[in-house]
Design a protein around this motif. Structure first.
Motif, PDB file in Angstrom:
ATOM      1  N   GLU A   1      -6.815  -3.960  -3.973  1.00  0.00           N
ATOM      2  CA  GLU A   1      -7.637  -4.328  -2.822  1.00  0.00           C
ATOM      3  C   GLU A   1      -8.763  -3.322  -2.583  1.00  0.00           C
ATOM      4  O   GLU A   1      -9.417  -3.344  -1.543  1.00  0.00           O
ATOM      5  N   GLY A   2      -8.975  -2.439  -3.543  1.00  0.00           N
ATOM      6  CA  GLY A   2     -10.136  -1.569  -3.511  1.00  0.00           C
ATOM      7  C   GLY A   2     -10.050  -0.347  -2.642  1.00  0.00           C
ATOM      8  O   GLY A   2     -11.037   0.367  -2.484  1.00  0.00           O
ATOM      9  N   GLY A   3      -8.881  -0.051  -2.065  1.00  0.00           N
ATOM     10  CA  GLY A   3      -8.804   1.044  -1.111  1.00  0.00           C
ATOM     11  C   GLY A   3      -8.266   2.324  -1.698  1.00  0.00           C
ATOM     12  O   GLY A   3      -7.113   2.390  -2.118  1.00  0.00           O
ATOM     13  N   LEU A   4      -9.090   3.371  -1.753  1.00  0.00           N
ATOM     14  CA  LEU A   4      -8.651   4.696  -2.159  1.00  0.00           C
ATOM     15  C   LEU A   4      -9.249   5.699  -1.183  1.00  0.00           C
ATOM     16  O   LEU A   4     -10.466   5.813  -1.065  1.00  0.00           O
ATOM     17  N   LYS A   5      -8.378   6.410  -0.470  1.00  0.00           N
ATOM     18  CA  LYS A   5      -8.841   7.371   0.521  1.00  0.00           C
ATOM     19  C   LYS A   5      -8.261   8.745   0.214  1.00  0.00           C
ATOM     20  O   LYS A   5      -7.149   8.869  -0.302  1.00  0.00           O
ATOM     21  N   PHE A   6      -9.038   9.756   0.557  1.00  0.00           N
ATOM     22  CA  PHE A   6      -8.587  11.134   0.426  1.00  0.00           C
ATOM     23  C   PHE A   6      -8.465  11.700   1.830  1.00  0.00           C
ATOM     24  O   PHE A   6      -9.438  11.745   2.586  1.00  0.00           O
TER      25      PHE A   6
ATOM     26  N   ASP B   1       0.576   6.435 -13.713  1.00  0.00           N
ATOM     27  CA  ASP B   1      -0.214   5.207 -13.558  1.00  0.00           C
ATOM     28  C   ASP B   1       0.205   4.529 -12.267  1.00  0.00           C
ATOM     29  O   ASP B   1       1.373   4.172 -12.109  1.00  0.00           O
ATOM     30  N   LEU B   2      -0.749   4.331 -11.353  1.00  0.00           N
ATOM     31  CA  LEU B   2      -0.471   3.682 -10.080  1.00  0.00           C
ATOM     32  C   LEU B   2      -1.298   2.402  -9.979  1.00  0.00           C
ATOM     33  O   LEU B   2      -2.523   2.429 -10.112  1.00  0.00           O
ATOM     34  N   ASP B   3      -0.616   1.295  -9.739  1.00  0.00           N
ATOM     35  CA  ASP B   3      -1.246  -0.014  -9.555  1.00  0.00           C
ATOM     36  C   ASP B   3      -0.789  -0.515  -8.190  1.00  0.00           C
ATOM     37  O   ASP B   3       0.311  -1.063  -8.049  1.00  0.00           O
ATOM     38  N   VAL B   4      -1.628  -0.317  -7.175  1.00  0.00           N
ATOM     39  CA  VAL B   4      -1.237  -0.592  -5.791  1.00  0.00           C
ATOM     40  C   VAL B   4      -2.416  -1.239  -5.061  1.00  0.00           C
ATOM     41  O   VAL B   4      -3.564  -1.079  -5.461  1.00  0.00           O
ATOM     42  N   PRO B   5      -2.152  -1.981  -3.961  1.00  0.00           N
ATOM     43  CA  PRO B   5      -3.260  -2.551  -3.192  1.00  0.00           C
ATOM     44  C   PRO B   5      -4.191  -1.480  -2.623  1.00  0.00           C
ATOM     45  O   PRO B   5      -5.413  -1.620  -2.657  1.00  0.00           O
ATOM     46  N   SER B   6      -3.624  -0.410  -2.090  1.00  0.00           N
ATOM     47  CA  SER B   6      -4.418   0.675  -1.526  1.00  0.00           C
ATOM     48  C   SER B   6      -3.623   1.969  -1.653  1.00  0.00           C
ATOM     49  O   SER B   6      -2.400   1.959  -1.773  1.00  0.00           O
ATOM     50  N   LEU B   7      -4.359   3.078  -1.618  1.00  0.00           N
ATOM     51  CA  LEU B   7      -3.712   4.373  -1.828  1.00  0.00           C
ATOM     52  C   LEU B   7      -4.404   5.420  -0.973  1.00  0.00           C
ATOM     53  O   LEU B   7      -5.637   5.474  -0.905  1.00  0.00           O
ATOM     54  N   THR B   8      -3.607   6.240  -0.327  1.00  0.00           N
ATOM     55  CA  THR B   8      -4.115   7.395   0.402  1.00  0.00           C
ATOM     56  C   THR B   8      -3.593   8.662  -0.264  1.00  0.00           C
ATOM     57  O   THR B   8      -2.377   8.865  -0.355  1.00  0.00           O
ATOM     58  N   VAL B   9      -4.508   9.474  -0.758  1.00  0.00           N
ATOM     59  CA  VAL B   9      -4.141  10.770  -1.333  1.00  0.00           C
ATOM     60  C   VAL B   9      -4.180  11.770  -0.189  1.00  0.00           C
ATOM     61  O   VAL B   9      -5.245  12.222   0.223  1.00  0.00           O
TER      62      VAL B   9
ATOM     63  N   GLY C   1       0.812  -1.198   0.000  1.00  0.00           N
ATOM     64  CA  GLY C   1       0.000   0.000   0.000  1.00  0.00           C
ATOM     65  C   GLY C   1       0.857   1.264   0.000  1.00  0.00           C
ATOM     66  O   GLY C   1       1.970   1.278   0.516  1.00  0.00           O
ATOM     67  N   VAL C   2       0.338   2.323  -0.585  1.00  0.00           N
ATOM     68  CA  VAL C   2       1.027   3.614  -0.628  1.00  0.00           C
ATOM     69  C   VAL C   2       0.201   4.588   0.202  1.00  0.00           C
ATOM     70  O   VAL C   2      -0.943   4.892  -0.140  1.00  0.00           O
ATOM     71  N   ASP C   3       0.763   5.061   1.304  1.00  0.00           N
ATOM     72  CA  ASP C   3      -0.008   5.875   2.243  1.00  0.00           C
ATOM     73  C   ASP C   3       0.296   7.361   2.139  1.00  0.00           C
ATOM     74  O   ASP C   3      -0.157   8.148   2.966  1.00  0.00           O
ATOM     75  N   THR C   4       1.051   7.758   1.125  1.00  0.00           N
ATOM     76  CA  THR C   4       1.308   9.184   0.917  1.00  0.00           C
ATOM     77  C   THR C   4       1.654   9.426  -0.544  1.00  0.00           C
ATOM     78  O   THR C   4       2.218   8.555  -1.218  1.00  0.00           O
ATOM     79  N   LEU C   5       1.278  10.599  -1.046  1.00  0.00           N
ATOM     80  CA  LEU C   5       1.646  10.994  -2.403  1.00  0.00           C
ATOM     81  C   LEU C   5       2.555  12.215  -2.393  1.00  0.00           C
ATOM     82  O   LEU C   5       2.721  12.876  -3.419  1.00  0.00           O
ATOM     83  N   ALA C   6       3.139  12.497  -1.241  1.00  0.00           N
ATOM     84  CA  ALA C   6       4.024  13.662  -1.147  1.00  0.00           C
ATOM     85  C   ALA C   6       5.170  13.556  -2.146  1.00  0.00           C
ATOM     86  O   ALA C   6       5.609  14.570  -2.705  1.00  0.00           O
TER      87      ALA C   6
ATOM     88  N   TYR D   1      -5.319   2.205 -10.025  1.00  0.00           N
ATOM     89  CA  TYR D   1      -5.904   0.862  -9.901  1.00  0.00           C
ATOM     90  C   TYR D   1      -5.535   0.335  -8.530  1.00  0.00           C
ATOM     91  O   TYR D   1      -4.364   0.149  -8.217  1.00  0.00           O
ATOM     92  N   THR D   2      -6.542   0.122  -7.692  1.00  0.00           N
ATOM     93  CA  THR D   2      -6.287  -0.402  -6.349  1.00  0.00           C
ATOM     94  C   THR D   2      -6.705  -1.861  -6.307  1.00  0.00           C
ATOM     95  O   THR D   2      -7.883  -2.179  -6.404  1.00  0.00           O
TER      96      THR D   2
END
Length: 394
Positions: free
Chosen positions: A151-156, A124-132, A107-112, A148-149
């Motif tokens: 594991e379906g996780g996309l949070k803002f 293009d990001l293909d990761v299990p989960s992502l936090t913007v 998972g990627v928990d930051t886009l800094a 593309y997540t």
């Protein structure tokens, strides 16, 4: 041969070849790296990062694919080390990198870190989960964003602010996001011409109603310039009313949904040139209404044709098939009808779909019919509509 070894394979030939390989910018513009998370793979990535740093001024595109089957504690530590090497690599490429394709196993928990790439045009990001967790507005050259997540996780994050995406964005694709809560700024992207949702969950007691009536897809309404809209495999039972204002729409992907009867009225279908729809919807749902309201339609993609084929004794479906054939054959601008075949279908199912396609083709002599595989469907259809747009704009 590994991607990072291809060019180095010819450098030992002679000094002339060595200098040519190291000084020719075109040879270094696009770089790829496949990482397997183990001690050897992390060491390879570290060497690759050092090797690439000496040629950073030439690199325009970077594709990183990370594989980590069955992560354990030791592998997680190796993955953290690999991530540090990747960040170091991107810092070296900050002044030149224009395209980044990143497939990461964790998972990627930051886009800094993305903000350190000011010249980025495509991400293009293909990761299990992502936090913007930060606004991407400073990336004023970014025009293409695909998320593309797995594991379906996309949070803002709460601190993102009002403008999550840059105003320069012209293509936004969200894949396998469940549930999907769009930030309000999507409706304020003036350059957004292509918007795709695929396998995104719009269902649920606390999300379906907001989606269709008050928030998420209601954000489409201000996007008068939107030309291509994808709502594939999103379990929708009806097209959202908010699309009625999309008067510039030229392509609509609606396959693998449950569009039974409801089709919002409005001028949004008048310029439609490309449509994908399920066979079930075409036989008895909203498909005929969409086609009838789209006089400029040129290409139709029919998906999920099995197991909804009419049998010999099914008179109602046979009648529906004849009605569809008449509608397609008399359409003023329709020229191509493509049936989409799926890898998950058994060979016998694909044969039945092909037989039915040929049967329909015999009743529509004006039209050109073809069968294509699903893995080529999106690329083919996007290329088709893009060519149409290029011709129209050129």
């Amino acid at each position: 041969m590994r991607a990072e070894d291809r060019l180095l394979a010819v450098t030992p030939v002679c000094k002339r070849w060595y200098n040519a390989c190291l000084t020719c910018p075109e040879l270094w513009e696009r770089q790829e790296f496949l990482l397997v998370v183990d001690s050897e793979g992390v060491q390879r990535l570290e060497r690759f990062a050092r090797w690439l740093a000496r040629r950073a001024q030439h690199v325009r595109a970077l594709h990183i694919s990370c594989m980590a089957p069955g992560l354990h504690d030791a592998e997680e530590e190796l993955q953290r080390q690999a991530w540090d090497h990747l960040m170091s690599m991107l810092r070296n490429l900050a002044s030149t990198l224009q395209r980044l394709d990143l497939q990461w196993a964790g998972g990627v928990d930051t886009l800094a870190w993305v903000l350190s790439l000011p010249r980025l045009q495509s991400l293009d990001l293909d990761v299990p989960s992502l936090t913007v967790d930060m606004s991407m507005a400073p990336l004023t050259t970014l025009s293409r964003l695909v998320i593309y997540t797995t594991e379906g996780g996309l949070k803002f994050g709460a601190g993102v602010g009002a403008e999550v995406f840059p105003l320069s964005l012209s293509l936004l694709t969200l894949l396998n996001v469940t549930p999907l809560h769009l930030p309000s700024c999507v409706g304020r992207l003036p350059a957004l011409h292509r918007l795709f949702f695929s396998e995104c969950s719009f269902e649920g007691e606390d999300f379906l109603q907001p989606l269709l009536q008050s928030t998420s897809l209601q954000l489409l309404e201000p996007l008068k310039q939107l030309q291509i809209l994808g709502l594939s495999a999103c379990k929708l039972r009806a097209l959202p009313p908010s699309i009625t204002g999309l008067t510039a729409l030229r392509a609509l992907y609606s396959e693998e949904n449950r569009l039974d009867t409801e089709v919002p009225e409005g001028p949004y279908l008048r310029g439609l040139e490309l449509l994908s729809v399920d066979w079930r919807t075409l036989l008895g749902g909203g498909g005929p209404r969409i086609i009838a309201a789209a006089p400029a339609l040129k290409r139709l993609y029919i998906c999920k044709a099995f197991p909804f084929l009419p049998s010999a004794g099914d008179t109602s479906r046979q009648a529906a098939l004849l009605q569809v054939a008449r509608q397609l054959n008399t359409h003023p601008s329709l020229r191509h009808v493509d049936f989409v075949l799926y890898e998950s279908d058994r060979l016998s199912q694909q044969v039945e779909v092909t037989r039915m396609m040929l049967h329909l083709a015999s009743k529509c002599p004006r039209l050109h019919f073809d069968a294509i595989r699903y893995d080529r469907f999106f690329a083919t259809s996007l290329e088709t509509i893009d060519n149409d747009l290029a011709i129209a704009e050129g």
